[in-house]
Each structure stands twice: as structure tokens, then as C-alpha cells.
Design an enzyme around this catalytic site. Structure first.
Site, short mmCIF file in Angstrom:
data_model
loop_
_atom_site.label_atom_id
_atom_site.label_comp_id
_atom_site.label_asym_id
_atom_site.label_seq_id
_atom_site.Cartn_x
_atom_site.Cartn_y
_atom_site.Cartn_z
N SER A 124 0.84 -1.21 0.00
CA SER A 124 0.00 0.00 0.00
C SER A 124 0.86 1.24 0.00
CB SER A 124 -0.87 -0.02 1.25
OG SER A 124 -1.43 1.24 1.48
N TYR A 149 -1.61 -0.87 10.91
CA TYR A 149 -1.91 -1.48 9.61
C TYR A 149 -0.78 -1.18 8.62
CZ TYR A 149 -3.56 -1.43 4.81
OH TYR A 149 -3.64 -1.59 3.45
N LYS A 153 2.21 -3.67 6.60
CA LYS A 153 2.55 -3.70 5.16
C LYS A 153 4.05 -3.45 4.99
CE LYS A 153 -1.51 -4.50 3.37
NZ LYS A 153 -1.78 -5.81 2.79
N ASN A 198 -15.03 3.00 5.96
CA ASN A 198 -13.92 3.87 6.36
C ASN A 198 -13.47 4.74 5.21
OD1 ASN A 198 -13.35 2.81 9.05
ND2 ASN A 198 -12.82 0.91 7.97
N LEU A 200 -13.47 6.74 1.40
CA LEU A 200 -14.30 7.80 0.84
C LEU A 200 -15.37 7.30 -0.13
CD1 LEU A 200 -14.82 10.85 0.52
CD2 LEU A 200 -13.15 10.82 -1.36
N ARG A 231 -5.94 12.52 -3.22
CA ARG A 231 -5.49 11.13 -3.33
C ARG A 231 -5.52 10.69 -4.78
NH1 ARG A 231 -4.69 12.48 1.02
NH2 ARG A 231 -5.11 11.48 3.03
N ARG A 292 -9.00 14.06 10.02
CA ARG A 292 -8.87 12.72 10.60
C ARG A 292 -7.39 12.51 10.95
NH1 ARG A 292 -10.68 7.71 6.84
NH2 ARG A 292 -8.93 8.48 5.62
N ASP A 295 -4.06 11.62 8.53
CA ASP A 295 -4.23 11.92 7.10
C ASP A 295 -3.18 12.93 6.62
OD1 ASP A 295 -6.28 10.19 6.67
OD2 ASP A 295 -7.86 11.71 6.51
N1 UDP Z 1 -12.35 11.16 3.60
C1 UDP Z 1 -13.36 12.03 4.00
N2 UDP Z 1 -14.48 11.47 4.57
C2 UDP Z 1 -14.66 10.14 4.73
C3 UDP Z 1 -13.63 9.26 4.29
C4 UDP Z 1 -12.48 9.81 3.73
O1 UDP Z 1 -13.23 13.25 3.89
O2 UDP Z 1 -15.71 9.71 5.26
C5 UDP Z 1 -11.12 11.71 2.96
C6 UDP Z 1 -9.83 11.42 3.70
O3 UDP Z 1 -9.57 12.42 4.67
C7 UDP Z 1 -8.81 11.42 2.55
C8 UDP Z 1 -9.62 10.89 1.37
O4 UDP Z 1 -11.00 11.11 1.70
O5 UDP Z 1 -8.41 12.75 2.25
C9 UDP Z 1 -9.41 9.40 1.11
O6 UDP Z 1 -9.61 8.68 2.31
P1 UDP Z 1 -9.69 7.10 2.34
O7 UDP Z 1 -9.97 6.68 3.75
O8 UDP Z 1 -10.65 6.63 1.29
O9 UDP Z 1 -8.26 6.61 1.85
P2 UDP Z 1 -6.78 6.88 2.46
O10 UDP Z 1 -6.05 7.65 1.42
O11 UDP Z 1 -6.93 7.61 3.74
O12 UDP Z 1 -6.24 5.53 2.64
#
Ligand code: UDP
Length: 338
Positions: A124, A149, A153, A198, A200, A231, A292, A295
């Protein structure tokens, strides 16, 4: 080739099964269904018109793994199995380290005992930790992960590098995934998170379907074009094709290679919401909330190495990702549970 997929009933694995079979390979699946359903395998069988040998077993169970390798002439393994929820890993670090490391070690020991030395591993982009710069290249120094996690990895990557170094007849490809989204075009297989999503995209689809009231946008004060996190979203079918190419590469090379699978393009949370609304003609209400923890501002791949070594590049568009994710949601409002 006859390819064993550990965690074969999961989101990325089921799509990979379909692509492997359509490229002429045979597959065997092992999954303990801790975070997946047998129905996913049944749907892959339906899509491919094949009966797929599948075992309900834990990859940490050496006897069960020995049996699989004894019953099938396996040429290569793709190791998808593992616990993968970031927040849960912070709350249950020992469970994550025990499960993810134990399964990788047991798998390698079983492979070695049966003379199988081609391995593709689901790593990842999280192993890059908090990056100094983007796009991310495979040769960049990883300064440390932000959760257990991610550390699992990272550690498994190190274990597999050591295995390939100690015995140069091994061929290992470490695939660093960016953000897989979307679903198979048929709408028959897709992402099926347990409980509250979890990630987006599954959250967006559940909000659009009215199953959740609104999306919480985690922060709008990041150093990005609109303040929300950026992302590298990649269509799961593109990602699946990357595994087919990685297996072909592993068959022709030895050693260990790290390869990013991403598009090289970053989109913000609000870009994703707007694209989803436009492509599907639905509303995705959202509320801006706090960041979060863990992040980062922006994370996207330099995909040049995948192109150079595998001849692979992402082909599907942001529209494809939004349309296919929504089709899966509409056709399967309760996932694989009917
Ligand atoms: N995100 C958000 N709300 C959510 C879930 C994710 O704003 O309910 C944002 C998160 O802060 C990040 C992006 O969406 O900027 C992608 O998050 P995700 O958890 O899908 O993947 P990550 O890159 O964190 O593994």
C-alpha cells in the site's frame, strides 16, 4: 499459470480473479471470510463461467495451506489476505501484527516447502508515511507509517525483500496500491465494507443512496487546491490488470521489485463528490468536519516504473470510477447479502 489468491474473496482479489481468468490463467482461492462472503466467489464463477477451487481456511493455518499446495500445482501466489482497517489497527495493534505478519510468514514457509517461489504482494502507498514530496516514487525513503496497519505492510515488504535476497531464485513483486475505487462493469462484484465504510468512495455511494445522511469531509485546511485531501484514485479493474501483468513479470524475472499502482493524478475529496454528482445525476450532501488523525495533504503516485517494467498503465477515467461504483451500489444495496 495456476495462481493461488489468498484473501481471494475480497474486493481487489475478486476483480483480479476475473482478469486472470480472462487472460487465460487458472485460479485457486483461500479465504477465511472474516471480512468477505462466499457469495463473492460465486459471482466470480458466474462472471467467468468457471468453477473455481476455493478453500475456507486461515492463511495462518499451516496444515490447511499445506493441503492446498498438495492438492494443486501452484505456479504463483498473490497474497491479498490481511486485516486492513486503519482505525481498527490503532485500537487492536496486537491482532493486526499477529494476523498480518503470521499469515505472510506461514505463506512463505509453505511456498518454500512446496518449491513455489513467485509471489505478488498487496502492499500500500501507506508505507510512504507522511511524504516530503509528491508524486511518490518507489525509491523514496519511507520515514515511517502512521498506524499499525501501515506498519504491517511495511514489515511484510521487508520480510519479502529478505526472502528474495537470501534465495535469488524467488521472484517477488511488491505492489503499492494507491486508492482503489469503482467496481466491475457488470455490477455483480464490488466493494462490500462491513458496517460503516472507512473509505471515501463507499461512503459517498451510501450517502447518495440515502443509507447515510451526509458525508463528513475530514478537513478543508490542507495544502491543496481546495483545502480537502488529495489522493490517487484508481479503478479496481485497472488495479486488477496490474496483478496480471505483475504475475507475468514474476514468471520472467527473479529478485524483488517494488511497483506503484496508481494513475499519477490526484483528486480532492470535493473533486470526487462533484464528479460523482455530475456523472450519476445524484446529490451527495456533505458537512465539513475536523481532520482525521494521520491523514496527509496529498498522496499520488509516479506510475512510471509500472509502465517501464510491466507495460501497465491505468486506462479508466474518473467518470468510469464514479459510474461503476454507483452501479454496484444500486444493483446491490446490501452488498452481497440479499
Ligand atoms: N475522507 C473524507 N471522509 C470520509 C472518508 C475519507 O473526507 O468519510 C477523505 C480522507 O480524509 C482522505 C480521502 O478522503 O483525504 C481518502 O480517504 P480514504 O480513507 O478513502 O483513503 P486513504 O487515502 O486515507 O487511505
Amino acid at each position: 499459470m495456476n495462481i493461488l489468491l489468498t484473501g481471494g474473496a475480497g474486493f481487489i482479489a475478486t476483480h483480479t480473479c476475473v482478469e486472470l481468468i480472462s487472460a487465460g490463467h487458472d485460479v485457486v482461492i483461500v479465504d477465511n471470510y472474516v471480512n468477505s462472503q462466499p457469495e463473492a466467489v460465486r459471482r466470480v464463477e458466474e462472471l467467468t463461467g468457471r468453477t473455481i477451487p476455493h478453500y475456507e481456511a486461515d492463511v495462518c493455518d499451516r496444515a490447511a495451506m499445506d493441503r492446498i499446495f498438495s492438492e494443486h500445482a501452484i505456479d504463483a501466489v498473490i497474497h491479498f489476505a490481511g486485516l486492513k482497517a486503519v482505525g481498527e489497527s490503532v485500537a487492536q495493534p496486537l491482532r493486526y501484527y499477529r494476523n498480518n505478519l503470521d499469515s505472510a510468514l506461514t505463506l512463505c514457509e509453505t511456498m518454500a516447502a512446496h518449491g513455489v517461489k513467485r509471489l505478488v504482494f498487496s502492499s500500500s502507498a501507506t508505507v510512504y508515511g507522511v511524504p516530503d514530496e509528491v508524486p511518490l516514487r518507489e525509491d523514496m525513503f519511507c520515514k515511517g507509517c502512521t498506524n499499525p496497519y501501515g506498519w504491517t505492510k511495511y514489515m511484510i515488504e521487508k520480510i519479502l525483500m529478505g526472502v528474495a535476497q537470501a534465495d535469488p531464485s524467488w521472484s517477488v513483486v511488491l505492489l503499492r496500491y494507491f486508492n482503489p475505487v469503482g467496481a466491475h462493469e457488470s455490477g455483480r462484484i464490488g466493494e462490500n465494507p462491513n458496517g460503516l465504510p472507512n473509505n471515501l468512495m463507499p461512503f459517498i455511494t451510501k450517502v447518495a443512496a440515502g443509507q447515510l445522511p451526509h458525508l463528513n469531509v475530514f478537513g478543508d485546511d490542507y495544502n491543496t487546491h481546495d483545502g480537502t485531501g488529495v489522493r490517487d484514485y484508481i479503478h479496481v479493474v485497472d488495479l486488477a490488470r496490474g496483478h496480471v501483468d505483475a504475475c507475468a513479470y514474476a514468471a520472467g524475472h527473479s529478485g524483488c521489485e517494488i511497483i506503484n499502482l496508481g494513475t499519477g493524478v490526484g483528486y480532492s475529496v470535493l473533486d470526487m463528490v462533484q464528479a460523482f454528482e455530475r456523472v450519476n445525476g445524484v446529490k451527495v450532501p456533505y458537512v465539513i468536519g475536523p481532520r482525521r488523525p494521520g491523514d496527509v495533504d496529498a498522496c499520488f503516485a509516479d506510475p512510471a516504473k509500472a509502465k517501464r517494467l510491466l507495460g501497465w498503465e491505468a486506462k479508466k477515467t474518473l467518470e468510469d470510477m464514479c459510474r461503476d461504483a454507483w452501479r454496484w451500489q444500486c444493483m446491490n444495496p446490501n452488498g452481497y447479502t440479499t
